[in-house]
Write an enzyme that holds these catalytic residues in place. Structure first.
Site, PDB file in Angstrom:
ATOM      1  N   LYS A  86     -59.750  -1.743 -28.821  1.00 41.93           N
ATOM      2  CA  LYS A  86     -60.004  -2.994 -29.064  1.00 41.93           C
ATOM      3  C   LYS A  86     -59.873  -3.775 -30.238  1.00 41.93           C
ATOM      4  O   LYS A  86     -60.625  -5.022 -30.804  1.00 41.93           O
ATOM      5  CB  LYS A  86     -61.203  -3.690 -28.184  1.00 41.93           C
ATOM      6  CG  LYS A  86     -61.489  -3.029 -26.950  1.00 41.93           C
ATOM      7  CD  LYS A  86     -60.219  -3.046 -25.930  1.00 41.93           C
ATOM      8  CE  LYS A  86     -59.934  -4.503 -25.568  1.00 41.93           C
ATOM      9  NZ  LYS A  86     -58.925  -4.560 -24.743  1.00 41.93           N
ATOM     10  N   SER A  87     -59.223  -2.978 -31.124  1.00 46.90           N
ATOM     11  CA  SER A  87     -59.025  -3.293 -32.545  1.00 46.90           C
ATOM     12  C   SER A  87     -57.646  -4.085 -32.939  1.00 46.90           C
ATOM     13  O   SER A  87     -57.447  -4.324 -34.059  1.00 46.90           O
ATOM     14  CB  SER A  87     -59.083  -2.256 -33.652  1.00 46.90           C
ATOM     15  OG  SER A  87     -60.285  -1.342 -33.497  1.00 46.90           O
ATOM     16  N   GLY A  88     -56.878  -4.418 -31.764  1.00 48.82           N
ATOM     17  CA  GLY A  88     -55.486  -4.870 -32.076  1.00 48.82           C
ATOM     18  C   GLY A  88     -54.420  -3.990 -31.874  1.00 48.82           C
ATOM     19  O   GLY A  88     -53.183  -4.195 -32.427  1.00 48.82           O
ATOM     20  N   THR A  89     -54.604  -2.918 -31.033  1.00 49.45           N
ATOM     21  CA  THR A  89     -53.736  -2.004 -31.023  1.00 49.45           C
ATOM     22  C   THR A  89     -52.408  -2.316 -30.342  1.00 49.45           C
ATOM     23  O   THR A  89     -51.290  -2.258 -31.069  1.00 49.45           O
ATOM     24  CB  THR A  89     -54.161  -0.903 -29.938  1.00 49.45           C
ATOM     25  OG1 THR A  89     -55.673  -0.723 -30.068  1.00 49.45           O
ATOM     26  CG2 THR A  89     -53.422   0.434 -29.974  1.00 49.45           C
TER      27      THR A  89
ATOM     28  N   TRP B 292     -46.218   0.876 -23.166  1.00 45.46           N
ATOM     29  CA  TRP B 292     -46.538   2.231 -23.176  1.00 45.46           C
ATOM     30  C   TRP B 292     -45.285   3.178 -22.993  1.00 45.46           C
ATOM     31  O   TRP B 292     -45.433   4.527 -23.319  1.00 45.46           O
ATOM     32  CB  TRP B 292     -47.568   2.767 -22.231  1.00 45.46           C
ATOM     33  CG  TRP B 292     -46.990   2.213 -20.860  1.00 45.46           C
ATOM     34  CD1 TRP B 292     -46.269   2.958 -19.810  1.00 45.46           C
ATOM     35  CD2 TRP B 292     -47.528   0.988 -19.960  1.00 45.46           C
ATOM     36  NE1 TRP B 292     -46.111   2.253 -18.508  1.00 45.46           N
ATOM     37  CE2 TRP B 292     -46.750   1.100 -18.856  1.00 45.46           C
ATOM     38  CE3 TRP B 292     -48.230  -0.186 -20.302  1.00 45.46           C
ATOM     39  CZ2 TRP B 292     -46.914   0.066 -17.860  1.00 45.46           C
ATOM     40  CZ3 TRP B 292     -48.261  -1.247 -19.470  1.00 45.46           C
ATOM     41  CH2 TRP B 292     -47.744  -1.137 -18.103  1.00 45.46           C
TER      42      TRP B 292
ATOM     43  N   TRP C 288     -48.771   6.882 -25.657  1.00 42.00           N
ATOM     44  CA  TRP C 288     -50.201   7.326 -26.179  1.00 42.00           C
ATOM     45  C   TRP C 288     -50.048   8.681 -26.323  1.00 42.00           C
ATOM     46  O   TRP C 288     -49.772   9.294 -25.242  1.00 42.00           O
ATOM     47  CB  TRP C 288     -51.256   6.835 -25.312  1.00 42.00           C
ATOM     48  CG  TRP C 288     -51.318   5.367 -25.351  1.00 42.00           C
ATOM     49  CD1 TRP C 288     -50.493   4.736 -24.546  1.00 42.00           C
ATOM     50  CD2 TRP C 288     -51.818   4.551 -26.066  1.00 42.00           C
ATOM     51  NE1 TRP C 288     -50.808   3.308 -24.477  1.00 42.00           N
ATOM     52  CE2 TRP C 288     -51.792   3.334 -25.612  1.00 42.00           C
ATOM     53  CE3 TRP C 288     -52.547   4.723 -27.247  1.00 42.00           C
ATOM     54  CZ2 TRP C 288     -52.422   2.134 -26.225  1.00 42.00           C
ATOM     55  CZ3 TRP C 288     -53.190   3.684 -27.901  1.00 42.00           C
ATOM     56  CH2 TRP C 288     -53.081   2.454 -27.129  1.00 42.00           C
TER      57      TRP C 288
ATOM     58  N   HIS D 164     -55.621   6.536 -29.979  1.00 41.53           N
ATOM     59  CA  HIS D 164     -56.844   6.117 -30.332  1.00 41.53           C
ATOM     60  C   HIS D 164     -57.650   7.483 -30.948  1.00 41.53           C
ATOM     61  O   HIS D 164     -58.894   6.961 -30.914  1.00 41.53           O
ATOM     62  CB  HIS D 164     -57.512   5.551 -29.040  1.00 41.53           C
ATOM     63  CG  HIS D 164     -57.068   4.150 -28.503  1.00 41.53           C
ATOM     64  ND1 HIS D 164     -56.902   3.202 -29.539  1.00 41.53           N
ATOM     65  CD2 HIS D 164     -57.119   3.604 -27.427  1.00 41.53           C
ATOM     66  CE1 HIS D 164     -56.487   2.069 -28.674  1.00 41.53           C
ATOM     67  NE2 HIS D 164     -56.825   2.468 -27.378  1.00 41.53           N
TER      68      HIS D 164
ATOM     69  N   SER E  57     -65.129  -7.581 -27.216  1.00 42.65           N
ATOM     70  CA  SER E  57     -63.985  -7.429 -26.768  1.00 42.65           C
ATOM     71  C   SER E  57     -63.870  -6.073 -25.539  1.00 42.65           C
ATOM     72  O   SER E  57     -63.335  -6.374 -24.606  1.00 42.65           O
ATOM     73  CB  SER E  57     -62.752  -7.247 -27.621  1.00 42.65           C
ATOM     74  OG  SER E  57     -61.433  -6.932 -27.115  1.00 42.65           O
TER      75      SER E  57
ATOM     76  N   TYR F 166     -57.282  -6.234 -38.569  1.00 39.24           N
ATOM     77  CA  TYR F 166     -57.192  -7.322 -37.569  1.00 39.24           C
ATOM     78  C   TYR F 166     -57.332  -8.712 -38.248  1.00 39.24           C
ATOM     79  O   TYR F 166     -56.550  -9.707 -37.993  1.00 39.24           O
ATOM     80  CB  TYR F 166     -58.016  -7.345 -36.412  1.00 39.24           C
ATOM     81  CG  TYR F 166     -57.923  -8.130 -35.501  1.00 39.24           C
ATOM     82  CD1 TYR F 166     -57.154  -7.881 -34.170  1.00 39.24           C
ATOM     83  CD2 TYR F 166     -58.505  -9.374 -35.316  1.00 39.24           C
ATOM     84  CE1 TYR F 166     -57.009  -8.627 -33.080  1.00 39.24           C
ATOM     85  CE2 TYR F 166     -58.587 -10.330 -33.923  1.00 39.24           C
ATOM     86  CZ  TYR F 166     -57.698 -10.005 -33.162  1.00 39.24           C
ATOM     87  OH  TYR F 166     -57.374 -11.073 -32.244  1.00 39.24           O
TER      88      TYR F 166
ATOM     89  N   PHE G 142     -49.980 -14.514 -30.246  1.00 38.19           N
ATOM     90  CA  PHE G 142     -50.652 -14.308 -28.899  1.00 38.19           C
ATOM     91  C   PHE G 142     -50.161 -15.021 -27.778  1.00 38.19           C
ATOM     92  O   PHE G 142     -50.301 -14.378 -26.829  1.00 38.19           O
ATOM     93  CB  PHE G 142     -52.250 -14.967 -29.248  1.00 38.19           C
ATOM     94  CG  PHE G 142     -53.349 -14.658 -28.193  1.00 38.19           C
ATOM     95  CD1 PHE G 142     -54.041 -13.504 -27.984  1.00 38.19           C
ATOM     96  CD2 PHE G 142     -53.625 -15.760 -27.132  1.00 38.19           C
ATOM     97  CE1 PHE G 142     -54.809 -13.492 -26.951  1.00 38.19           C
ATOM     98  CE2 PHE G 142     -54.272 -15.286 -26.295  1.00 38.19           C
ATOM     99  CZ  PHE G 142     -55.170 -14.416 -26.067  1.00 38.19           C
TER     100      PHE G 142
ATOM    101  N   MET H 130     -47.087 -12.852 -26.487  1.00 36.45           N
ATOM    102  CA  MET H 130     -47.613 -11.596 -25.854  1.00 36.45           C
ATOM    103  C   MET H 130     -48.407 -11.981 -24.677  1.00 36.45           C
ATOM    104  O   MET H 130     -47.969 -11.033 -23.651  1.00 36.45           O
ATOM    105  CB  MET H 130     -48.514 -10.983 -26.979  1.00 36.45           C
ATOM    106  CG  MET H 130     -47.598 -10.321 -28.025  1.00 36.45           C
ATOM    107  SD  MET H 130     -48.639  -9.249 -29.010  1.00 36.45           S
ATOM    108  CE  MET H 130     -49.445  -7.905 -28.070  1.00 36.45           C
TER     109      MET H 130
HETATM  110  P1  A3P Z   1     -60.110 -10.159 -27.448  1.00 36.81           P
HETATM  111  O1  A3P Z   1     -60.734  -9.392 -26.618  1.00 36.81           O
HETATM  112  O2  A3P Z   1     -61.063 -10.476 -28.674  1.00 36.81           O
HETATM  113  O3  A3P Z   1     -59.244 -11.393 -27.212  1.00 36.81           O
HETATM  114  P2  A3P Z   1     -56.237  -3.625 -28.155  1.00 36.81           P
HETATM  115  O4  A3P Z   1     -54.852  -3.856 -27.954  1.00 36.81           O
HETATM  116  O5  A3P Z   1     -56.800  -2.864 -29.178  1.00 36.81           O
HETATM  117  O6  A3P Z   1     -57.078  -3.398 -26.791  1.00 36.81           O
HETATM  118  O7  A3P Z   1     -57.073  -5.151 -28.732  1.00 36.81           O
HETATM  119  C1  A3P Z   1     -57.255  -6.042 -27.646  1.00 36.81           C
HETATM  120  C2  A3P Z   1     -57.608  -7.053 -28.475  1.00 36.81           C
HETATM  121  O8  A3P Z   1     -56.785  -7.741 -29.392  1.00 36.81           O
HETATM  122  C3  A3P Z   1     -57.953  -8.571 -27.582  1.00 36.81           C
HETATM  123  O9  A3P Z   1     -58.944  -9.071 -28.340  1.00 36.81           O
HETATM  124  C4  A3P Z   1     -56.658  -9.086 -27.485  1.00 36.81           C
HETATM  125  O10 A3P Z   1     -56.962 -10.329 -27.246  1.00 36.81           O
HETATM  126  C5  A3P Z   1     -56.390  -9.054 -29.175  1.00 36.81           C
HETATM  127  N1  A3P Z   1     -54.796  -9.477 -29.073  1.00 36.81           N
HETATM  128  C6  A3P Z   1     -53.791  -8.651 -28.606  1.00 36.81           C
HETATM  129  N2  A3P Z   1     -52.546  -9.647 -28.949  1.00 36.81           N
HETATM  130  C7  A3P Z   1     -52.936 -10.305 -30.012  1.00 36.81           C
HETATM  131  C8  A3P Z   1     -52.280 -11.073 -30.686  1.00 36.81           C
HETATM  132  N3  A3P Z   1     -50.843 -11.197 -30.641  1.00 36.81           N
HETATM  133  N4  A3P Z   1     -52.925 -12.058 -31.439  1.00 36.81           N
HETATM  134  C9  A3P Z   1     -54.276 -11.870 -31.522  1.00 36.81           C
HETATM  135  N5  A3P Z   1     -54.876 -11.150 -30.746  1.00 36.81           N
HETATM  136  C10 A3P Z   1     -54.422 -10.453 -29.978  1.00 36.81           C
END
Ligand code: A3P
Length: 284
Positions: free
Chosen positions: A43-46, A71, A76, A98, A128, A183, A219, A222
């Site tokens: 949940k860090s922007g992976t 994927w 992974w 991760h 998140s 992020y 965002f 995507m």
């Molecule tokens: P939120 O739940 O705060 O919206 P991961 O990919 O590590 O699982 O992280 C998911 C988080 O990254 C989610 O955060 C998601 O919305 C955010 N995210 C994914 N793509 C993004 C983008 N292009 N710009 C900003 N945030 C993005």
């Protein structure tokens, strides 16, 4: 939901993870000099970073990110299907993980493989993760946010403690083949961040190509791309009616969820754990 523990991190017993796979990833997997690995705590922007790296990989051309699930583009290391995919991919490979540093492939230490480590404000990570866990069928119901905060702060969530993950990787920060980014930096200046990543990878793009990376990693783009927005994840794993993967994509959403007392408690645990870490983060 039964789970198993491997070197301090707990994972569910599902078709997706096994002790053998983690052991193989840690001890047998051969990291190659031209591998590029996107590493994060969940949940860090992976997925955002994976998308950025895939777009840079293709000099800004979006056709790859629009035609193959993320994927398969960057498998992974620690999952059963991901590891198989990684082993079948011809070099150069784009990979994702991760894994905390103490379980990451040992062969990395003797290779020139490049790691991009993305770190995010842990309060936003927790919010998140909390929402995501409501839809994720392979973990137990997260309960109330109050209950989930205890689980998160004690590290009894998927992939263990945020503190241990970040601290473990930060200890490696002086290695030339690891690039750290937040992020929040991606949010504040995506173009500048993409340029820095390109420089680290030794893959300079022209301004038009950079523009295309920035546009296609937005965002909204995507969210609309079914190869990147999680919608292809089967119902057996993720209940799409209970949670959205592309949820908000903003910084400081924690302010909409935590009370002042909860935030202060979080800060206390944060500083108990992060005291002495020789690094300043944008949220501190
Ligand atoms: P939120 O739940 O705060 O919206 P991961 O990919 O590590 O699982 O992280 C998911 C988080 O990254 C989610 O955060 C998601 O919305 C955010 N995210 C994914 N793509 C993004 C983008 N292009 N710009 C900003 N945030 C993005």
């Amino acid at each position: 939901m039964t789970s198993f523990t491997y070197k301090g991190i707990s994972l569910p017993v599902v078709d997706y993870y096994s002790e053998e796979t983690l052991h193989y990833a840690e001890n047998e997997f051969q990291m190659l000099d031209d591998d590029i690995v996107c590493v994060t705590y969940p949940k860090s922007g992976t997925h955002w970073m994976q998308e950025i790296l895939c777009l840079i990989w293709c000099d800004g051309d979006p056709s790859w990110v629009q035609s193959l699930p993320v994927w398969e583009r960057s498998p992974w290391l620690e999952s059963i299907p991901g590891l198989q995919c990684a082993l079948q991919s011809p070099p150069p490979r784009l990979l994702a993980s991760h894994l905390p540093f103490h379980i990451f492939p040992k062969s990395f230490l003797h290779s020139k493989a490049k790691v991009i480590y993305t770190v995010r404000n842990p309060k936003d990570v927790m919010i998140s993760y909390y929402h995501f866990s409501k839809g994720l069928k392979i973990v137990k119901d997260p309960g109330t946010l109050e209950e989930y905060m205890e689980e998160f702060l004690s590290g009894s969530v998927l992939f263990g403690s945020w503190f241990d993950h970040v601290k473990g990787w930060m200890e490696m920060k002086d290695r030339a083949n690891i690039f750290f980014i937040t992020y929040e930096e991606l949010q504040q200046d995506l173009r500048g961040s993409v340029q820095r990543i390109c420089r680290f990878l030794g893959n300079e793009l022209n301004s038009q190509q950079i523009e295309s990376v920035v546009e296609n990693a937005s965002f909204q783009k995507m969210k609309d791309n079914k190869m990147s927005n999680f919608s292809l994840i089967p119902e057996s794993i993720f209940d799409h009616t209970k949670a959205k993967f592309m949820r908000k994509g903003i910084s400081e959403d924690w302010k909409n969820h935590l009370t002042v007392a909860q935030s202060e408690y979080f800060d206390r645990v944060y500083w108990e754990n992060m005291r002495g870490v020789n690094m300043t983060f944008p949220w501190e």
